[in-house]
Structures are given as structure tokens and as C-alpha cells.
Design a protein around this motif. Structure first.
Motif, PDB file in Angstrom:
ATOM      1  N   UNK A 107     -13.996   2.371  54.110  1.00 45.60           N
ATOM      2  CA  UNK A 107     -13.074   1.669  53.202  1.00 45.60           C
ATOM      3  C   UNK A 107     -12.251   2.630  52.348  1.00 45.60           C
ATOM      4  N   UNK A 108     -12.228   3.908  52.777  1.00 41.89           N
ATOM      5  CA  UNK A 108     -11.520   4.947  52.045  1.00 41.89           C
ATOM      6  C   UNK A 108     -10.358   5.490  52.865  1.00 41.89           C
ATOM      7  N   UNK A 109      -9.217   5.645  52.207  1.00 40.45           N
ATOM      8  CA  UNK A 109      -8.045   6.294  52.787  1.00 40.45           C
ATOM      9  C   UNK A 109      -7.919   7.661  52.138  1.00 40.45           C
ATOM     10  N   UNK A 110      -7.715   8.689  52.947  1.00 40.56           N
ATOM     11  CA  UNK A 110      -7.440  10.014  52.409  1.00 40.56           C
ATOM     12  C   UNK A 110      -6.109  10.474  52.959  1.00 40.56           C
ATOM     13  N   UNK A 111      -5.246  10.987  52.074  1.00 37.83           N
ATOM     14  CA  UNK A 111      -3.940  11.495  52.464  1.00 37.83           C
ATOM     15  C   UNK A 111      -3.902  12.981  52.131  1.00 37.83           C
ATOM     16  N   UNK A 112      -3.686  13.809  53.159  1.00 43.50           N
ATOM     17  CA  UNK A 112      -3.662  15.253  52.955  1.00 43.50           C
ATOM     18  C   UNK A 112      -2.821  15.946  54.005  1.00 43.50           C
ATOM     19  N   UNK A 113      -2.594  17.229  53.789  1.00 45.09           N
ATOM     20  CA  UNK A 113      -1.639  17.950  54.633  1.00 45.09           C
ATOM     21  C   UNK A 113      -2.122  19.256  55.243  1.00 45.09           C
ATOM     22  N   UNK A 114      -3.257  19.819  54.767  1.00 42.02           N
ATOM     23  CA  UNK A 114      -3.625  21.140  55.264  1.00 42.02           C
ATOM     24  C   UNK A 114      -5.149  21.311  55.268  1.00 42.02           C
TER      25      UNK A 114
ATOM     26  N   UNK B  42     -10.258   0.221  50.029  1.00 41.02           N
ATOM     27  CA  UNK B  42     -10.449  -0.087  48.615  1.00 41.02           C
ATOM     28  C   UNK B  42     -10.277   1.140  47.730  1.00 41.02           C
ATOM     29  N   UNK B  43     -10.376   2.325  48.343  1.00 41.48           N
ATOM     30  CA  UNK B  43     -10.251   3.595  47.623  1.00 41.48           C
ATOM     31  C   UNK B  43      -9.219   4.455  48.338  1.00 41.48           C
ATOM     32  N   UNK B  44      -8.273   4.989  47.563  1.00 42.85           N
ATOM     33  CA  UNK B  44      -7.247   5.871  48.102  1.00 42.85           C
ATOM     34  C   UNK B  44      -7.363   7.216  47.389  1.00 42.85           C
ATOM     35  N   UNK B  45      -7.622   8.265  48.163  1.00 45.71           N
ATOM     36  CA  UNK B  45      -7.725   9.621  47.627  1.00 45.71           C
ATOM     37  C   UNK B  45      -6.562  10.439  48.177  1.00 45.71           C
ATOM     38  N   UNK B  46      -5.936  11.215  47.306  1.00 46.31           N
ATOM     39  CA  UNK B  46      -4.764  11.985  47.698  1.00 46.31           C
ATOM     40  C   UNK B  46      -4.868  13.431  47.271  1.00 46.31           C
ATOM     41  N   UNK B  47      -4.518  14.311  48.191  1.00 45.80           N
ATOM     42  CA  UNK B  47      -4.253  15.694  47.851  1.00 45.80           C
ATOM     43  C   UNK B  47      -2.972  15.696  47.020  1.00 45.80           C
ATOM     44  N   UNK B  48      -2.658  16.790  46.366  1.00 47.35           N
ATOM     45  CA  UNK B  48      -1.445  16.858  45.547  1.00 47.35           C
ATOM     46  C   UNK B  48      -0.380  17.732  46.219  1.00 47.35           C
TER      47      UNK B  48
ATOM     48  N   UNK C 148     -12.696   9.923  56.528  1.00 47.37           N
ATOM     49  CA  UNK C 148     -12.099   8.723  55.930  1.00 47.37           C
ATOM     50  C   UNK C 148     -11.846   7.641  56.969  1.00 47.37           C
ATOM     51  N   UNK C 149     -11.957   6.403  56.531  1.00 48.69           N
ATOM     52  CA  UNK C 149     -11.671   5.268  57.410  1.00 48.69           C
ATOM     53  C   UNK C 149     -10.216   5.191  57.816  1.00 48.69           C
ATOM     54  N   UNK C 150      -9.331   5.720  56.978  1.00 47.83           N
ATOM     55  CA  UNK C 150      -7.910   5.839  57.298  1.00 47.83           C
ATOM     56  C   UNK C 150      -7.462   7.214  56.834  1.00 47.83           C
ATOM     57  N   UNK C 151      -7.211   8.097  57.787  1.00 43.24           N
ATOM     58  CA  UNK C 151      -6.764   9.460  57.510  1.00 43.24           C
ATOM     59  C   UNK C 151      -5.271   9.538  57.779  1.00 43.24           C
ATOM     60  N   UNK C 152      -4.520   9.987  56.764  1.00 46.36           N
ATOM     61  CA  UNK C 152      -3.060  10.007  56.856  1.00 46.36           C
ATOM     62  C   UNK C 152      -2.538  11.380  56.466  1.00 46.36           C
ATOM     63  N   UNK C 153      -1.493  11.804  57.168  1.00 53.15           N
ATOM     64  CA  UNK C 153      -0.807  13.048  56.843  1.00 53.15           C
ATOM     65  C   UNK C 153       0.689  12.786  56.720  1.00 53.15           C
ATOM     66  N   UNK C 154       1.365  13.486  55.805  1.00 56.30           N
ATOM     67  CA  UNK C 154       2.818  13.377  55.737  1.00 56.30           C
ATOM     68  C   UNK C 154       3.451  13.945  57.004  1.00 56.30           C
ATOM     69  N   UNK C 155       4.696  13.584  57.241  1.00 55.75           N
ATOM     70  CA  UNK C 155       5.416  14.023  58.446  1.00 55.75           C
ATOM     71  C   UNK C 155       5.407  15.534  58.618  1.00 55.75           C
ATOM     72  N   UNK C 156       5.443  16.273  57.519  1.00 57.80           N
ATOM     73  CA  UNK C 156       5.519  17.726  57.603  1.00 57.80           C
ATOM     74  C   UNK C 156       4.175  18.423  57.367  1.00 57.80           C
ATOM     75  N   UNK C 157       3.080  17.734  57.621  1.00 56.52           N
ATOM     76  CA  UNK C 157       1.755  18.349  57.487  1.00 56.52           C
ATOM     77  C   UNK C 157       1.596  19.456  58.525  1.00 56.52           C
ATOM     78  N   UNK C 158       0.662  20.345  58.256  1.00 53.75           N
ATOM     79  CA  UNK C 158       0.376  21.410  59.221  1.00 53.75           C
ATOM     80  C   UNK C 158      -0.062  20.770  60.543  1.00 53.75           C
ATOM     81  N   UNK C 159       0.350  21.328  61.679  1.00 53.11           N
ATOM     82  CA  UNK C 159       0.018  20.738  62.984  1.00 53.11           C
ATOM     83  C   UNK C 159      -1.475  20.509  63.215  1.00 53.11           C
TER      84      UNK C 159
END
Length: 188
Positions: free
Chosen positions: A112-119, A21-27, A129-140
Motif C-alpha cells: 500500500x506504499x508508493x515510492x518515487x525516486x530516481x537513482x 495509502x502512503x506516498x514516499x518521495x525522494x527529493x 514498494x507496491x507502486x514504484x515510480x521514477x521520473x522520465x529522466x531517472x537513471x536508466x
């Protein structure tokens, strides 16, 4: 065969996405390619994908709460958030506290929170977060701990990929494709 956003994710990701229900994103490194540009006067410049913007606009349209949370005190991020109608938090020292405040304010839970971040500044939020997502080129180090890593790179449609999965998992794609409501590109 028609594009099915859920075809590229596991059943676990589909299930998790169905609860969000909530999507939080790094920039930086999530909504942008992670590069910082400065002009000769020291003004910061960033490049954003309109694909990501359209996806975020659709999330708002279907009742998702969406927020940008960045550690950098970036007026460019503030402007992009305002253009899309997103709640935007810049210069955040404790991203997890900010995310938890949003969760409480919207009467949700971490599940119920998704967080999208890379580093590393995103690590605490991604762990909770209930759903943690990273872009393809996130830090290992980040790529190893998230639930899902997008096929697209940051700033090149990674966030749109997340939006499409969330919208599909919650059954909104037929309404989008049928033209119910707005597909206005002025806010992408």
C-alpha cells in the motif's frame, strides 16, 4: 477530450494506485531537477514545482500519508516539506528502514506504499514498494526496475503526474473539480 490521468497508465498501474495509502518521495532528482545550486556563502538552493506542491497538498487533503525521504542533509528540503505540511526525513542513510517505519506507524503495508525516486539511493525502496515510480529522466538502472515511469521530468511536474494518477485511481477527481474542500494555492 478532458484530461484523464489514468489514460496514460496500464491497468496494472491503475490497480496498484488504487491501493496506495502512503506516498514516499525522494527529493533531489524527483521533486527537483537534480541540480544543486550553491551561493557564494555555500548556502544550498533548490527549485521546486508548484504543480508538484499542489498535487501533494491534494493527496494530504484526501487522507494519504505523504513523506519526503532524502539522503542529503538539506535544510531546503526540510523547509519545502514544512511548507507543504509533509513529514520530512533528511540525512537518511537507510531509506528502506525509514519507509518501513512509516509503514508500521501508519498501519499499512509495503503493498500500500508508493515510492518515487530516481537513482541508486532509492533502489531498495523502489524494489519493495507496491507502486514504484521514477521520473522520465531517472537513471536508466532505476527506470528499468520501476513499475511506472512518468512522462514528465523531475522538477517539471513528474510528482504531480503521480499525484493525479493516485487521486484518479481512488475516485477523488470529481470532488477536486467540483470544488469540494480547498484548492488553496498558498501551500503549493
Amino acid at each position: 477530450m478532458p484530461y484523464d490521468p489514468l489514460a496514460s497508465v496500464t491497468p496494472d498501474i491503475h490497480k496498484r494506485a488504487g491501493r496506495i495509502g502512503l506516498v514516499c518521495l525522494d527529493v533531489d532528482g524527483t521533486l527537483t531537477d537534480g541540480r544543486l545550486y550553491f551561493d557564494s556563502a555555500g548556502n544550498e538552493l533548490k527549485s521546486f514545482s508548484v504543480l508538484d506542491g499542489q498535487g501533494l497538498t491534494q493527496l494530504l487533503r484526501f487522507g494519504f500519508h505523504v513523506a519526503l525521504i532524502t539522503a542529503r542533509p538539506s535544510l531546503v528540503a526540510q523547509k519545502r516539506g514544512a511548507d507543504l505540511g509533509l513529514e520530512t526525513h533528511i540525512g537518511v542513510l537507510d531509506k528502506l528502514a525509514c519507509m518501513d517505519d512509516l509503514i508500521e506507524r501508519h498501519g499499512l503495508s509495503r503493498e500500500r506504499t508508493c515510492f518515487v525516486g530516481d537513482d541508486l539511493p532509492d533502489l531498495d525502496c523502489l524494489r519493495e514498494a507496491g507502486l514504484a515510480v521514477a521520473p522520465a529522466n531517472a537513471h536508466p538502472w532505476i527506470a528499468e526496475i520501476v513499475h511506472w515511469r512518468t512522462r514528465a521530468r523531475a522538477g517539471e511536474g513528474a510528482v504531480r503526474e503521480v499525484c493525479d494518477v493516485l487521486l484518479a485511481a481512488q475516485g477523488h477527481v470529481p470532488a477536486i473539480l467540483a470544488g469540494h474542500g480547498s484548492r488553496d494555492g498558498r501551500r503549493a
